[in-house]
Design an enzyme around this catalytic site. Sequence first.
Site, PDB file in Angstrom:
ATOM      1  N   LYS A 179       0.855  -1.188   0.000  1.00 50.47           N
ATOM      2  CA  LYS A 179       0.000   0.000   0.000  1.00 50.47           C
ATOM      3  C   LYS A 179       0.894   1.242   0.000  1.00 50.47           C
ATOM      4  O   LYS A 179       1.386   1.678   1.034  1.00 50.47           O
ATOM      5  CB  LYS A 179      -0.889   0.032   1.251  1.00 50.47           C
ATOM      6  CG  LYS A 179      -1.933   1.131   1.162  1.00 50.47           C
ATOM      7  CD  LYS A 179      -2.288   1.755   2.503  1.00 50.47           C
ATOM      8  CE  LYS A 179      -1.462   2.938   2.869  1.00 50.47           C
ATOM      9  NZ  LYS A 179      -1.522   4.100   1.998  1.00 50.47           N
ATOM     10  N   GLY A 232       7.378   5.517   7.262  1.00 53.03           N
ATOM     11  CA  GLY A 232       6.580   6.738   7.306  1.00 53.03           C
ATOM     12  C   GLY A 232       6.878   7.507   8.577  1.00 53.03           C
ATOM     13  O   GLY A 232       7.938   7.337   9.193  1.00 53.03           O
ATOM     14  N   SER A 233       5.919   8.309   8.996  1.00 51.00           N
ATOM     15  CA  SER A 233       6.145   9.188  10.143  1.00 51.00           C
ATOM     16  C   SER A 233       6.093   8.403  11.460  1.00 51.00           C
ATOM     17  O   SER A 233       5.468   7.344  11.543  1.00 51.00           O
ATOM     18  CB  SER A 233       5.079  10.278  10.153  1.00 51.00           C
ATOM     19  OG  SER A 233       3.803   9.677  10.269  1.00 51.00           O
ATOM     20  N   THR A 234       6.702   8.969  12.479  1.00 50.05           N
ATOM     21  CA  THR A 234       6.699   8.322  13.787  1.00 50.05           C
ATOM     22  C   THR A 234       5.278   8.244  14.343  1.00 50.05           C
ATOM     23  O   THR A 234       4.897   7.241  14.941  1.00 50.05           O
ATOM     24  CB  THR A 234       7.649   9.067  14.742  1.00 50.05           C
ATOM     25  OG1 THR A 234       8.981   8.892  14.228  1.00 50.05           O
ATOM     26  CG2 THR A 234       7.589   8.525  16.158  1.00 50.05           C
ATOM     27  N   GLY A 237       3.543   5.453  12.590  1.00 50.59           N
ATOM     28  CA  GLY A 237       4.230   4.216  12.997  1.00 50.59           C
ATOM     29  C   GLY A 237       3.737   3.728  14.353  1.00 50.59           C
ATOM     30  O   GLY A 237       3.535   2.534  14.572  1.00 50.59           O
ATOM     31  N   GLU A 254      10.259   2.016   9.953  1.00 56.71           N
ATOM     32  CA  GLU A 254      11.319   2.941   9.516  1.00 56.71           C
ATOM     33  C   GLU A 254      10.708   4.331   9.561  1.00 56.71           C
ATOM     34  O   GLU A 254       9.940   4.707   8.680  1.00 56.71           O
ATOM     35  CB  GLU A 254      11.795   2.589   8.101  1.00 56.71           C
ATOM     36  CG  GLU A 254      12.359   1.177   7.947  1.00 56.71           C
ATOM     37  CD  GLU A 254      13.722   0.989   8.602  1.00 56.71           C
ATOM     38  OE1 GLU A 254      14.315   1.979   9.073  1.00 56.71           O
ATOM     39  OE2 GLU A 254      14.185  -0.161   8.670  1.00 56.71           O
ATOM     40  N   CYS A 287      14.399  10.924   5.402  1.00 55.59           N
ATOM     41  CA  CYS A 287      14.409  10.578   6.826  1.00 55.59           C
ATOM     42  C   CYS A 287      15.771  10.777   7.462  1.00 55.59           C
ATOM     43  O   CYS A 287      15.877  11.200   8.601  1.00 55.59           O
ATOM     44  CB  CYS A 287      13.987   9.124   6.974  1.00 55.59           C
ATOM     45  SG  CYS A 287      14.964   8.025   5.937  1.00 55.59           S
ATOM     46  N   GLU A 386      10.660  17.016  13.275  1.00 56.27           N
ATOM     47  CA  GLU A 386      11.030  16.798  11.880  1.00 56.27           C
ATOM     48  C   GLU A 386      10.227  17.767  11.013  1.00 56.27           C
ATOM     49  O   GLU A 386       8.997  17.704  10.990  1.00 56.27           O
ATOM     50  CB  GLU A 386      10.695  15.351  11.517  1.00 56.27           C
ATOM     51  CG  GLU A 386      11.231  14.926  10.187  1.00 56.27           C
ATOM     52  CD  GLU A 386      10.882  13.489   9.866  1.00 56.27           C
ATOM     53  OE1 GLU A 386       9.754  13.047  10.159  1.00 56.27           O
ATOM     54  OE2 GLU A 386      11.742  12.789   9.294  1.00 56.27           O
TER      55      GLU A 386
HETATM   56  P1  NAD Z   1       2.968   9.066   6.786  1.00 54.85           P
HETATM   57  O1  NAD Z   1       3.235   8.408   8.085  1.00 54.85           O
HETATM   58  O2  NAD Z   1       2.017  10.178   6.742  1.00 54.85           O
HETATM   59  O3  NAD Z   1       2.422   7.979   5.710  1.00 54.85           O
HETATM   60  C1  NAD Z   1       3.140   6.804   5.444  1.00 54.85           C
HETATM   61  C2  NAD Z   1       2.169   5.742   4.925  1.00 54.85           C
HETATM   62  O4  NAD Z   1       1.249   5.395   5.974  1.00 54.85           O
HETATM   63  C3  NAD Z   1       1.314   6.184   3.751  1.00 54.85           C
HETATM   64  O5  NAD Z   1       1.166   5.105   2.861  1.00 54.85           O
HETATM   65  C4  NAD Z   1      -0.021   6.530   4.407  1.00 54.85           C
HETATM   66  O6  NAD Z   1      -1.125   6.444   3.528  1.00 54.85           O
HETATM   67  C5  NAD Z   1      -0.087   5.464   5.487  1.00 54.85           C
HETATM   68  N1  NAD Z   1      -0.955   5.778   6.630  1.00 54.85           N
HETATM   69  C6  NAD Z   1      -1.416   6.982   7.036  1.00 54.85           C
HETATM   70  N2  NAD Z   1      -2.168   6.836   8.152  1.00 54.85           N
HETATM   71  C7  NAD Z   1      -2.165   5.517   8.451  1.00 54.85           C
HETATM   72  C8  NAD Z   1      -2.746   4.754   9.508  1.00 54.85           C
HETATM   73  N3  NAD Z   1      -3.478   5.313  10.459  1.00 54.85           N
HETATM   74  N4  NAD Z   1      -2.526   3.425   9.533  1.00 54.85           N
HETATM   75  C9  NAD Z   1      -1.753   2.830   8.579  1.00 54.85           C
HETATM   76  N5  NAD Z   1      -1.186   3.511   7.531  1.00 54.85           N
HETATM   77  C10 NAD Z   1      -1.393   4.836   7.485  1.00 54.85           C
HETATM   78  O7  NAD Z   1       4.407   9.490   6.226  1.00 54.85           O
HETATM   79  P2  NAD Z   1       4.736  10.338   4.930  1.00 54.85           P
HETATM   80  O8  NAD Z   1       4.317  11.739   5.174  1.00 54.85           O
HETATM   81  O9  NAD Z   1       4.266   9.641   3.710  1.00 54.85           O
HETATM   82  O10 NAD Z   1       6.327  10.241   4.886  1.00 54.85           O
HETATM   83  C11 NAD Z   1       7.183  11.065   5.590  1.00 54.85           C
HETATM   84  C12 NAD Z   1       7.702  10.388   6.824  1.00 54.85           C
HETATM   85  O11 NAD Z   1       8.314   9.151   6.482  1.00 54.85           O
HETATM   86  C13 NAD Z   1       8.789  11.182   7.517  1.00 54.85           C
HETATM   87  O12 NAD Z   1       8.566  11.138   8.900  1.00 54.85           O
HETATM   88  C14 NAD Z   1      10.063  10.453   7.155  1.00 54.85           C
HETATM   89  O13 NAD Z   1      11.118  10.630   8.073  1.00 54.85           O
HETATM   90  C15 NAD Z   1       9.591   9.041   7.125  1.00 54.85           C
HETATM   91  N6  NAD Z   1      10.479   8.205   6.335  1.00 54.85           N
HETATM   92  C16 NAD Z   1      11.287   7.342   6.998  1.00 54.85           C
HETATM   93  C17 NAD Z   1      12.187   6.573   6.284  1.00 54.85           C
HETATM   94  C18 NAD Z   1      13.116   5.627   7.001  1.00 54.85           C
HETATM   95  O14 NAD Z   1      13.709   4.789   6.344  1.00 54.85           O
HETATM   96  N7  NAD Z   1      13.258   5.730   8.314  1.00 54.85           N
HETATM   97  C19 NAD Z   1      12.250   6.662   4.891  1.00 54.85           C
HETATM   98  C20 NAD Z   1      11.389   7.546   4.242  1.00 54.85           C
HETATM   99  C21 NAD Z   1      10.496   8.322   4.969  1.00 54.85           C
END
Ligand code: NAD
Length: 481
Positions: A179, A232-234, A237, A254, A287, A386
């Site tokens: 997804k 994605g975001s903390t 996560g 991650e 990230c 961040e």
């Molecule tokens: P996000 O957390 O908003 O979204 C990430 C994913 O989660 C998307 O596919 C989104 O649709 C999905 N999502 C949203 N709400 C959800 C929920 N309640 N349950 C399950 N899935 C859900 O993150 P973003 O804005 O897309 O990305 C930016 C973030 O990702 C930053 O914090 C960045 O540091 C982090 N990131 C980390 C790494 C790493 O390797 N550590 C790499 C890339 C990005």
Amino acid sequence: MHLIDGELSAGTGTFEIISPWTEQTVAETPCATLDEAERAVAAARRAFDEGPWPRMKPAERAEILRRFADRLQVRRDELVGIAIHQAGAVRSLAQGLQTDAPLKAAFEYADTAATFEEVESHVVDGQPMSGAVGRRKLRLVQRVPAGVIGAITPFNYPFRTSVQKVFPALAVGCTVVLKPHPTTSWDSALMAQAAQEAGLPAGVLNILLGAGADVGELLARDARVDKVSFTGSTSVGRRVMELASATVKNVVLELGGKSANIVCADADLDKFFASEPGNLRHAGQGCGQLTRLLVERSIYREVVARVAEQMQRIPLGAPEDPATGLGPVANSSQYKRVLEYIEIGRQEGATLVCGGQPSQAHDVGFHIQPTLFSDVDNSMRIAREEIFGPVLVVIPFDDEADAVRITEDSDYGINASVWSRDTEKAWRVAARIRTGSVGINCLANVTAGPHGGFKQTGIGREWGKYSLDEYVELRAYEVHE
Ligand code: NAD
């Protein structure tokens, strides 16, 4: 089109992909529903429990994965264009880290699938094992595929993160429901076509385009999914981990970062500036980016002035123009978020050295000037949170211990760099900070792996052979004749 149970499907609904440079619709994807997600999970479960994939000979799996990588490779130029148009990546980034690096990784994981060592160790005959004197005995540790993987990926490096989850998971015999982020799932439509052309058995890889939080939550919650691999975001996560706990589901997380770039007074400054500390790749949407610049007090003013000069020289413009160094941020919510943080920095009393405004490069789109704040205290929100935009904060430090203290005073722990001609000192500092990677007089190469972090940056490690470990479980056999 989605890929569900081996079929490409147009699905229902429409999600418009908006160019961050023009604010025009550049593509449309379907918008996966919970019903489609249910079908995808059921198909992945069936393919794992009853299908050939987990039981196939490694060489056969490898051959299909090579075909899959080949079908992606023929779409390379299209993928580069997508990275530019759906997320505003500048051309060199769209080609390199966003496309060529993950394509190379896809081929490497396909090769790994052929040589994957399923049996880790064995001890035969003659070894002291209780209760079986004089009989043949055998102990095996087997690495078995973890099962059905729910892979959830972010907007900033969409193809790269998807490849990084899908290929290692498939290489060891897992099945996957992917997804991607809805605003950047265009590349996943190409992945769906490539997987089908490669002849992956039905249900082995399922891809849900345009899906939001509801589908992500289904993957985290559903008992038929054995493990969730989330980038994605903390904050999200944390939610994934909470939902996964209901079925004691394993997770890879991650998450975010606020990494320190530590410049000691005895650093080779030419070498340091050659690493372009002022040029935050992908408009700061990474990230592991070094967004907290820690500078020893005696050289603080000099470094601030040179970084500002470097930032102001970055050519702003259209991401597809090869001369552009900084493109827009990826979407309207990022744009609002970054401008809000710039305002917070002003109100917190940091000194705005340069930038701080929407860029004048274009009268539409989500372009923000590279922005530098000095006189930043590590307690300020702009130093702790961040921002995920082209914003750099510079914090002074007094000595080695102070640099370590400030670096460690963070919820995150993904990456860092230390710059000093005194290599022993640099090693001492590096050894005392808790981050997943550290560069000493350089930027750490994240793609080499392991990539991941301490503290609220998450759980698990990706890239290279380390990813494979995330998708296997260990099983012990003891056999007495
Ligand atoms: P996000 O957390 O908003 O979204 C990430 C994913 O989660 C998307 O596919 C989104 O649709 C999905 N999502 C949203 N709400 C959800 C929920 N309640 N349950 C399950 N899935 C859900 O993150 P973003 O804005 O897309 O990305 C930016 C973030 O990702 C930053 O914090 C960045 O540091 C982090 N990131 C980390 C790494 C790493 O390797 N550590 C790499 C890339 C990005």
